[in-house]
Scaffold this active site. Structure first.
Site, PDB file in Angstrom:
ATOM      1  CB  SER A 127      -0.919   0.008   1.229  1.00 40.17           C
ATOM      2  OG  SER A 127      -0.154  -0.018   2.421  1.00 40.17           O
ATOM      3  CG  HIS A 148      -2.789  -0.780  -3.028  1.00 38.93           C
ATOM      4  ND1 HIS A 148      -3.136   0.510  -2.703  1.00 38.93           N
ATOM      5  CD2 HIS A 148      -2.976  -1.516  -1.898  1.00 38.93           C
ATOM      6  CE1 HIS A 148      -3.515   0.554  -1.431  1.00 38.93           C
ATOM      7  NE2 HIS A 148      -3.434  -0.662  -0.938  1.00 38.93           N
ATOM      8  CD  GLU A 160      -3.805   3.210  -5.247  1.00 43.06           C
ATOM      9  OE1 GLU A 160      -4.021   4.426  -5.147  1.00 43.06           O
ATOM     10  OE2 GLU A 160      -3.075   2.583  -4.437  1.00 43.06           O
ATOM     11  CG  ASN A 198      -2.798   4.559   1.519  1.00 42.36           C
ATOM     12  OD1 ASN A 198      -3.712   4.797   2.304  1.00 42.36           O
ATOM     13  ND2 ASN A 198      -2.495   3.323   1.147  1.00 42.36           N
TER      14      ASN A 198
END
Length: 398
Positions: A127, A148, A160, A198
């Protein structure tokens, strides 16, 4: 591999290394799409327990009429357990889903590079760890990329697809097609700290924590503003409790470290103290809030204070501060060429259920308005956290 090389898109074998919740979920997704899947974990019995948990989950879906019994049986029949990475058959794709340790991931990828042919796509489900750092363990890093998935992988649509500096375009395109074939929505991004979700989400948590830390409002009032006035499904303080304060802090700290300790991503003392005390949120029964039966016991917000803060000075307006910083972060990522505006908005809506994408929000608010807000925050709180993206100064991404 040359960028123009075609890769066979037919159903090939898939392996997942790491049989935790993420690995087991990814294995189920691949098996549901028709692949034969091998699940391997270094911990004795972990892969077998993951298969048993998958069986229980599938049985539950069958009982609720969401899945046919034959389909559930077919998924389980296509999942097998391997004793080690070296025992895996030749695969089209191997997804690594071990804990977030660069050393551990490099060890896994080193073993995979020795045992799998050059045509095998090697993907990390990290991540926040740099894909290039993981690929250092592989002699042919062009086949290494990030996939991800979001938790839980079976339910969450977003993936992702993260391209390292040496990842072949052919492997990226193949990964995108594969993710789509699995019924997921891929977004592409470069291997930048935190990738899209993130990275862009950092201000959602950080601004709320700073407002509480400064005594502007209590957690319940800040969360109320973001839910009721911003349309977010969960307030940022409650959400960090739900995720786990330790997990959220670790991701934020990783982004901060990878960006050279950029003040924009600096961890807050409030969150550090929660983690030091062991008040991690839902999993410990206490964090910012008290948790009972998996649900937060929310304090009563100060509705009068909330009404005064929203639309007031930007320095104390939780909504204005948060939206401006989210838009600024998203615009900056696109400006650096790390993802497209469309993929950023898709990622934030699907990955963390924002009511709208931050780029779309910026267009709605006006990028000039966002810039003025950021400039005002920078004047009030100098030090580098609040600095406008050059793209805002240039009129945004119109």
């Amino acid at each position: 591999m040359d960028d123009e090389t075609d890769i066979d898109d037919t159903l090939g074998h898939v392996a997942v290394v790491g049989a935790g919740a993420m690995g087991a979920g990814i294995a189920q997704v691949a098996a549901a799409a028709g692949h034969r899947v091998w699940l391997v974990d270094a911990a004795p019995g972990a892969a077998e327990r993951a298969v048993a948990s998958t069986r229980t989950a599938l049985d539950g879906r069958v009982a609720k009429g969401r899945l046919g019994a034959d389909e559930a049986d077919g998924i389980l029949e296509r999942i097998e357990v391997a004793t080690s990475v070296g025992d895996l058959p030749e695969c089209a794709l191997v997804v690594e889903a071990v804990p977030e340790s660069l050393e551990l991931k490099r060890e896994v990828f080193g073993a995979l590079a020795e045992s799998q042919p050059p045509s095998t796509m090697l993907a990390t489900n990290t991540s926040s760890i740099d894909v290039d750092a993981v690929a250092d363990a592989v002699a042919d890093p062009e086949r290494v990329l990030g996939l991800h998935f979001f938790n839980p992988p079976v339910a969450m649509r977003l993936v992702e697809v993260v391209q390292g500096s040496q990842t072949s375009r052919a492997f990226v395109e193949h990964a995108v097609r594969l993710v789509q074939a699995w019924g997921k929505t891929p977004v592409r991004c470069r291997s930048t700290p935190g990738f899209i979700v993130n990275r862009v989400a950092r201000p959602f948590y950080g601004e709320a924590q700073r407002l509480v830390e400064a005594g502007v409002a209590d957690a319940a009032t800040v969360d109320h503003v973001l839910r009721e006035h911003g349309g977010f499904p969960m307030g940022p303080l409650e959400l960090t409790d739900f995720i786990g304060q330790d997990v959220n802090l670790a991701v934020g700290t990783s982004v901060w470290e990878q960006t050279g300790r950029d003040e924009r991503y600096a961890p807050t003392r409030l969150q550090q103290q929660l983690v030091e005390r062991g008040d991690l949120g839902r999993k410990t029964g206490r964090g910012v809030y008290r948790w009972e039966g998996g649900r937060a016991v929310l304090d009563q917000p100060d509705l009068e204070l909330a009404a005064r803060l929203v639309g007031g000075p930007v320095e104390t307006d939780p909504l204005a501060r948060t939206l401006a910083m989210l838009v600024n972060e998203a615009v900056d990522l696109v400006h650096r060429g790390e993802a497209t505006a469309e993929d950023v908005d898709t990622a934030m809506v699907l990955g963390v259920r924002y009511p709208k994408g931050p780029i779309a929000w910026g267009r709605e608010l006006g990028f000039d308005t966002v810039e003025r807000t950021i400039v005002a925050l920078d004047a009030a709180f100098p030090g580098g956290r609040y600095r406008p993206s050059p793209a805002l100064r240039d009129g945004g991404l119109t």
